[in-house]
Write a protein that holds these residues in place. Structure first.
Motif, PDB file in Angstrom:
ATOM      1  N   UNK A  58      36.927  31.204  40.120  1.00 31.18           N
ATOM      2  CA  UNK A  58      36.118  31.001  38.925  1.00 31.18           C
ATOM      3  C   UNK A  58      36.842  31.778  37.695  1.00 31.18           C
ATOM      4  N   UNK A  59      37.411  32.698  37.834  1.00 31.16           N
ATOM      5  CA  UNK A  59      37.905  33.443  36.524  1.00 31.16           C
ATOM      6  C   UNK A  59      39.227  32.563  36.243  1.00 31.16           C
ATOM      7  N   UNK A  60      40.106  32.058  37.148  1.00 34.95           N
ATOM      8  CA  UNK A  60      41.238  31.189  36.753  1.00 34.95           C
ATOM      9  C   UNK A  60      40.776  29.971  36.105  1.00 34.95           C
ATOM     10  N   UNK A  61      39.549  29.376  36.504  1.00 34.58           N
ATOM     11  CA  UNK A  61      38.944  28.294  35.959  1.00 34.58           C
ATOM     12  C   UNK A  61      38.469  28.616  34.625  1.00 34.58           C
ATOM     13  N   UNK A  62      38.152  29.689  34.387  1.00 36.24           N
ATOM     14  CA  UNK A  62      37.451  30.006  32.875  1.00 36.24           C
ATOM     15  C   UNK A  62      35.872  29.702  33.203  1.00 36.24           C
ATOM     16  N   UNK A  63      35.468  29.972  34.398  1.00 37.26           N
ATOM     17  CA  UNK A  63      33.960  29.445  34.959  1.00 37.26           C
ATOM     18  C   UNK A  63      33.196  30.895  34.944  1.00 37.26           C
ATOM     19  N   UNK A  64      33.714  31.791  34.463  1.00 38.82           N
ATOM     20  CA  UNK A  64      32.833  33.176  34.724  1.00 38.82           C
ATOM     21  C   UNK A  64      31.276  33.167  34.439  1.00 38.82           C
ATOM     22  N   UNK A  65      30.874  32.218  33.771  1.00 41.42           N
ATOM     23  CA  UNK A  65      29.516  31.991  33.290  1.00 41.42           C
ATOM     24  C   UNK A  65      28.848  31.475  34.576  1.00 41.42           C
ATOM     25  N   UNK A  66      29.449  30.872  35.306  1.00 39.08           N
ATOM     26  CA  UNK A  66      28.626  30.118  36.517  1.00 39.08           C
ATOM     27  C   UNK A  66      29.217  30.689  37.945  1.00 39.08           C
ATOM     28  N   UNK A  67      30.465  31.055  37.948  1.00 34.88           N
ATOM     29  CA  UNK A  67      30.856  31.503  39.374  1.00 34.88           C
ATOM     30  C   UNK A  67      30.840  33.067  39.263  1.00 34.88           C
ATOM     31  N   UNK A  68      29.852  33.699  39.703  1.00 37.31           N
ATOM     32  CA  UNK A  68      29.140  35.015  39.584  1.00 37.31           C
ATOM     33  C   UNK A  68      30.239  35.973  40.214  1.00 37.31           C
ATOM     34  N   UNK A  69      31.100  36.812  39.482  1.00 39.27           N
ATOM     35  CA  UNK A  69      31.947  37.619  39.952  1.00 39.27           C
ATOM     36  C   UNK A  69      31.407  38.934  40.835  1.00 39.27           C
ATOM     37  N   UNK A  70      32.129  38.959  41.909  1.00 39.69           N
ATOM     38  CA  UNK A  70      31.716  40.160  42.856  1.00 39.69           C
ATOM     39  C   UNK A  70      32.859  40.133  43.823  1.00 39.69           C
ATOM     40  N   UNK A  71      33.033  41.330  44.401  1.00 40.48           N
ATOM     41  CA  UNK A  71      33.712  41.508  45.548  1.00 40.48           C
ATOM     42  C   UNK A  71      32.932  41.611  46.973  1.00 40.48           C
ATOM     43  N   UNK A  72      31.676  41.962  46.804  1.00 42.17           N
ATOM     44  CA  UNK A  72      30.816  42.029  47.788  1.00 42.17           C
ATOM     45  C   UNK A  72      30.012  40.892  48.097  1.00 42.17           C
ATOM     46  N   UNK A  73      30.102  40.344  49.414  1.00 45.74           N
ATOM     47  CA  UNK A  73      29.304  39.490  49.708  1.00 45.74           C
ATOM     48  C   UNK A  73      27.705  39.476  49.441  1.00 45.74           C
TER      49      UNK A  73
END
Length: 228
Positions: A58-73
């Motif tokens: 998501x970060x690489x696509x610039x989609x931070x607003x819709x691919x919600x960043x987390x490292x925990x499922x």
């Protein structure tokens, strides 16, 4: 514009990457660990990284607003629930770009509502089977194929993609894909019944709408393609 196909193609670029590869740090850890960090937590080389992989795409696509960043499922699932973008309905039929959560403790009886253990990105749907791209699958980015509504599926996050992309379900048992619109076009491939295909262009020919299927590099008759 937020496109499902962009998320899928970006995830495909990671296939085969192993956490022991020298590039793992720069391609996953360093990208995910850009600030701001969810909960201030820095992802470590020893951490499980399936959710971080989804976030990195998501970060690489610039989609931070819709691919919600987390490292925990679990925390990622909670974010999608809060955003009203999580579907638990067992009858839901996913599309490419949806995010699938697994619960390895699923008993297989009733609706699975346990804590998620793993997560990946839906790549394609062929008939009753779903192919998913996952990070941290035996320490690598790999594909997994399962049947729809299989055991261990916790549910799906459905990011707020734009709807300009047209996805169709194949209704013919076997539908030929041709190099140009029309029945006289050379057959270059085929798709099967209930496959979900991305159609990027259309052309009207002899009262029939033909759709271009990028994955197959050819055209198919709209008489056998139904909106999903």
């Amino acid at each position: 514009m937020y496109k499902r196909s962009v998320i899928v193609s970006t995830a495909q670029n990671f296939i085969g990457l192993n956490e022991m590869d020298p590039e793992y740090k720069s391609k996953i850890l360093d990208v995910y660990n850009q600030k701001p960090l969810p909960r201030g937590y820095v992802l470590k080389p020893t951490d499980a990284w399936c959710a971080a992989f989804v976030s990195t795409v998501g970060i690489l696509c610039g989609y931070d607003d819709i691919i919600l960043k987390e490292c925990s499922c679990q925390k990622m699932l909670e974010k999608y629930k809060k955003a009203n973008r999580f579907i638990e309905n067992d009858s839901y039929k996913p599309l490419p770009g949806d995010i699938i959560f697994y619960d390895w403790n699923d008993s297989g009886i009733g609706d699975c509502t346990g804590a998620p253990d793993h997560v990946g990105i839906v790549e394609k749907i062929e008939g009753k089977y779903i192919t998913i791209i996952e990070g941290n699958n035996k320490n690598s980015v790999k594909r997994r194929t399962i049947s729809q509504n299989a055991r261990y599926v916790r549910g799906y996050a459905v990011p707020a993609y734009d709807e300009e992309e047209k996805y169709k379900r194949v209704t013919a048992y076997t539908l030929n894909v041709r190099e140009k619109p029309g029945m006289d076009g050379k057959i270059v491939g085929y798709v099967r019944k209930n496959d979900i295909v991305l159609c990027s262009k259309t052309k009207l020919l002899n009262f029939t709408e033909w759709f271009y299927i990028p994955d197959k590099k050819g055209w198919a008759s709209g008489n056998y393609l139904k909106d999903v």
